[in-house]
Scaffold this motif. Structure first.
Motif, short mmCIF file in Angstrom:
data_model
loop_
_atom_site.label_atom_id
_atom_site.label_comp_id
_atom_site.label_asym_id
_atom_site.label_seq_id
_atom_site.Cartn_x
_atom_site.Cartn_y
_atom_site.Cartn_z
N ARG A 213 35.49 36.31 50.03
CA ARG A 213 35.58 34.93 49.59
C ARG A 213 35.38 33.96 50.76
O ARG A 213 34.72 32.93 50.63
N ARG A 214 35.96 34.29 51.92
CA ARG A 214 35.78 33.42 53.09
C ARG A 214 34.32 33.30 53.48
O ARG A 214 33.87 32.25 53.93
N GLN A 215 33.57 34.38 53.30
CA GLN A 215 32.18 34.42 53.74
C GLN A 215 31.22 33.76 52.75
O GLN A 215 30.17 33.26 53.14
N VAL A 216 31.57 33.77 51.47
CA VAL A 216 30.61 33.29 50.45
C VAL A 216 31.02 31.98 49.79
O VAL A 216 30.23 31.37 49.06
N GLY A 217 32.26 31.53 50.00
CA GLY A 217 32.71 30.29 49.38
C GLY A 217 33.24 30.50 47.97
O GLY A 217 33.22 31.61 47.42
N GLU A 218 33.71 29.42 47.38
CA GLU A 218 34.37 29.49 46.08
C GLU A 218 33.41 29.60 44.90
O GLU A 218 33.79 30.08 43.84
N ASP A 219 32.17 29.15 45.06
CA ASP A 219 31.25 29.10 43.92
C ASP A 219 30.50 30.41 43.67
O ASP A 219 29.95 30.61 42.59
N PHE A 220 30.49 31.31 44.65
CA PHE A 220 29.78 32.59 44.50
C PHE A 220 30.71 33.58 43.81
O PHE A 220 31.81 33.86 44.29
N PRO A 221 30.32 34.13 42.66
CA PRO A 221 31.24 35.00 41.91
C PRO A 221 31.44 36.36 42.58
O PRO A 221 30.51 36.95 43.13
N ILE A 222 32.68 36.82 42.50
CA ILE A 222 33.05 38.14 43.01
C ILE A 222 33.78 38.88 41.89
O ILE A 222 34.73 38.35 41.29
N GLY A 223 33.34 40.09 41.60
CA GLY A 223 33.99 40.93 40.61
C GLY A 223 34.46 42.23 41.22
O GLY A 223 34.28 42.48 42.42
N ILE A 224 35.05 43.06 40.40
CA ILE A 224 35.47 44.39 40.85
C ILE A 224 35.31 45.39 39.73
O ILE A 224 35.44 45.06 38.54
N LYS A 225 34.96 46.61 40.10
CA LYS A 225 35.00 47.75 39.17
C LYS A 225 36.26 48.53 39.52
O LYS A 225 36.42 48.99 40.66
N LEU A 226 37.16 48.66 38.55
CA LEU A 226 38.48 49.21 38.82
C LEU A 226 38.84 50.28 37.80
O LEU A 226 38.56 50.13 36.61
N ASN A 227 39.46 51.36 38.28
CA ASN A 227 39.92 52.39 37.37
C ASN A 227 41.11 51.92 36.54
O ASN A 227 42.02 51.27 37.05
N SER A 228 41.10 52.28 35.26
CA SER A 228 42.31 52.13 34.45
C SER A 228 43.35 53.13 34.92
O SER A 228 44.55 52.87 34.90
N ALA A 229 42.88 54.29 35.37
CA ALA A 229 43.69 55.34 35.97
C ALA A 229 42.71 56.35 36.53
O ALA A 229 41.52 56.34 36.19
N ASP A 230 43.19 57.22 37.43
CA ASP A 230 42.26 58.25 37.93
C ASP A 230 42.52 59.61 37.29
O ASP A 230 41.82 60.58 37.58
N PHE A 231 43.55 59.69 36.41
CA PHE A 231 43.81 60.90 35.62
C PHE A 231 44.04 62.13 36.49
O PHE A 231 43.65 63.24 36.14
N MET A 232 44.67 61.91 37.66
CA MET A 232 45.01 63.00 38.57
C MET A 232 46.52 63.03 38.76
O MET A 232 47.18 61.99 38.86
N LYS A 233 47.10 64.22 38.82
CA LYS A 233 48.54 64.36 39.04
C LYS A 233 48.93 63.68 40.35
O LYS A 233 48.35 63.95 41.40
N GLY A 234 49.89 62.78 40.26
CA GLY A 234 50.34 62.07 41.45
C GLY A 234 49.38 60.99 41.90
O GLY A 234 49.50 60.49 43.03
N GLY A 235 48.45 60.60 41.02
CA GLY A 235 47.42 59.63 41.40
C GLY A 235 47.70 58.23 40.91
O GLY A 235 48.83 57.85 40.60
#
Length: 412
Positions: free
Chosen positions: A213-235
Motif C-alpha cells: 500500500r505504501r508503494q502504490v497509494g490508496e487508489d490502486f486495488p490490492i486483493g488477496i487469495k486466502l485459504n478458508s483452511a488448509d485441511f491439515m492436522k494442526g494447520g
C-alpha cells in the motif's frame, strides 16, 4: 440476498474503480516465462483471448517477487532486473475491452523443488510432509532481517506492477506458499513476533499489505487469495482464517478470493474430499465458509472453484455469499465462457477428470494442472482449446519442453 445482482452487473470496488461484470478469471499455472523470467509474447495472446471473451477481472498466474525463489522453472518474475517493456505488452493486451488485470504476487517459501532451491526458506525449518523428501529439500528458517527483506520485495513488486500497467495486485496467501506457511501453526513454529498466536502469524501478511500500500497509494486495488483452511492436522483452521479476514478487511484490503488446501492436501483442484455437502449441491467450493465471512465483513468476496452452470453462478451471486464468480479450468476450456454464460441462462460446461489411466503417471506429471496448462499454451499460440486433447500428449509435451524437470512435483 442480492436479488437485483446478475452476472452482467458491474462491481464498484472503489468510487473510481468499477469492474464491468462479475466474472473473475482466477490464477492458473501458465509456465510461459522466458529464460530470464520475463513474460513470453504468448501470455499477451492468451490474456487478450480472455479479455475478448468477456472476463471482467483477470488475475495473472504466479509472478514471483524474487528470482532466487521460484516455484516452477518458467515462472515470471517482476523485479528491478525485469524487462518492463515485455510486461507492458502483456498488460496492454490483457486490459482490452475494459478488462481489469491484476498481478498475483508470490513467494514459494519451501514449496520450491530441489532442482530450483538447494536450501529453500520458510518460517521454520520444518520440511513438507512424508513423501515430499525426494522432490523438496528441507528448508531453513528465515531470519528477521530476511523476513523484512521479503516484505519489502512484495512492496517493490507491487510498485512495478502498477508501473507496467496492471490495474491491481493480489497477494497469494493460499495453497501452502510462503504467506500460507506463516499463517499455519503446522509450518510456523517460531517463538518470536512472527509466530505463535494467530495475531503473530498474521503479522507477515499484514506487513506485506502495508508495504504494498505504501508503494502504490490508496487508489490502486490490492486483493488477496486466502485459504478458508488448509485441511491439515494442526494447520490453519477456519477460525484462524476468519480472524485473518477480519484483520485484512479492517486494514483496507479491496477484494478477498477464498480458496483452500495446500500442496500436501490439494483441495483447490477439486477432488471434493474436504468440501461441505451443501457446497457440493450448490456447485461452488467453499461457499458455506464464504457465507460465514459475509456475516463478519463487507469487503467484496470471490469464491473460486466448482462453478459449471450459469444458474449456479447466478444463484451464488443472489445468495450474497460472493460478489464475483471465480473461474479457472472452465476458462481454459472455453475462453468465451463469460460472454456465453451472460447471455444464456442454460449455459453449462463439463469439466471431466483427466487421466492417462496410470495413476502414478498422473500424479508424477500432476496432470490435473499440466493438462490445463497445455490448453493455455494452445491459446498462447493462437489456437483454440481442445477438450479432447490426449493426456499422453500433455505428458510428452511436458517432457519435451522441460526435460527431466517435467517429472518433478508441481504446485497449483
Amino acid at each position: 440476498m442480492n436479488d437485483g445482482i446478475t452476472l452482467k452487473s458491474p462491481l464498484e470496488l472503489k468510487p473510481s474503480l468499477i469492474i464491468k461484470n462479475r466474472f473473475f478469471k482466477s490464477a492458473m499455472s501458465e509456465q510461459l516465462g522466458d529464460d530470464n523470467h520475463n513474460p513470453l509474447p504468448g501470455l499477451a495472446r492468451v490474456y487478450r483471448r480472455w479479455a475478448d471473451g468477456g472476463v471482467g477481472l483477470s488475475i495473472s498466474g504466479n509472478i514471483m517477487i524474487d528470482r532466487t525463489a521460484l516455484g516452477e522453472p518458467k515462472n515470471v518474475v517482476l523485479d528491478d532486473e525485469s524487462d518492463l517493456a515485455s510486461f507492458q505488452k502483456w498488460t496492454g493486451a490483457a486490459t482490452a475491452n475494459g478488462t481489469h488485470f491484476w498481478a498475483q504476487l508470490n513467494h514459494p517459501g519451501k514449496q520450491s523443488p530441489l532442482f530450483l532451491s538447494k536450501t529453500p526458506v520458510a518460517p521454520s525449518a520444518i520440511p513438507l510432509g512424508t513423501g515430499f523428501d525426494k522432490t523438496f529439500n528441507p528448508p531453513r528458517a528465515l531470519t528477521e532481517s530476511e523476513i523484512i527483506g521479503i516484505i519489502d520485495r512484495f512492496g517493490n513488486c507491487a510498485r512495478l506492477a502498477k508501473e507496467v500497467g496492471f490495474t491491481g495486485a493480489q497477494i497469494h496467501g493460499a495453497h501452502g506458499y510462503l504467506v500460507s506457511q506463516f499463517l499455519s501453526p503446522r509450518h510456523n513454529q517460531r517463538k518470536d513476533k512472527w509466530g505463535g498466536c494467530i495475531e503473530n502469524r498474521m503479522r507477515f501478511v499484514l506487513e506485506i499489505y502495508k508495504s504494498m500500500r505504501r508503494q502504490v497509494g490508496e487508489d490502486f486495488p490490492i486483493g488477496i487469495k486466502l485459504n478458508s483452511a488448509d485441511f491439515m492436522k494442526g494447520g490453519f483452521t477456519e477460525n484462524d482464517s476468519m480472524q485473518v479476514v477480519d484483520a485484512l478487511s479492517k486494514a483496507g484490503i479491496d477484494l478477498i478470493e477464498i480458496s483452500g488446501g495446500t500442496y500436501e492436501n490439494p483441495s483447490m483442484v477439486g477432488s471434493g474430499k474436504n468440501r461441505d455437502e451443501a457446497d457440493l449441491k450448490r456447485e461452488a467450493y467453499f461457499i458455506t465458509y464464504a457465507e460465514g465471512v459475509r456475516r463478519k465483513i463487507s469487503t467484496p468476496l470471490v469464491v473460486t472453484g466448482g462453478f459449471r452452470t450459469a444458474k449456479g453462478m447466478q444463484e451464488a451471486l443472489k445468495s450474497g455469499a460472493t460478489d464475483m464468480i471465480g473461474l479457472a479450468r472452465p476458462l481454459a476450456l472455453d475462453p468465451d465462457l463469460a460472454n456465453a454464460a451472460s447471455n444464456d441462462t442454460d449455459y453449462r460446461i463439463d469439466v471431466a477428470p483427466v487421466s492417462t489411466g496410470i495413476k502414478y503417471v498422473d500424479r508424477m506429471i500432476l496432470l490435473d494442472i499440466t493438462w490445463y496448462e497445455q490448453q493455455i499454451h494452445r491459446m498462447s499460440q493462437g489456437m483454440e482449446p481442445k477438450a479432447g486433447l490426449s493426456p499422453w500428449k500433455t505428458v510428452w509435451s511436458s517432457l519435451s519442453s522441460m526435460g527431466v524437470y517435467a517429472f518433478k512435483k508441481r504446485r497449483a
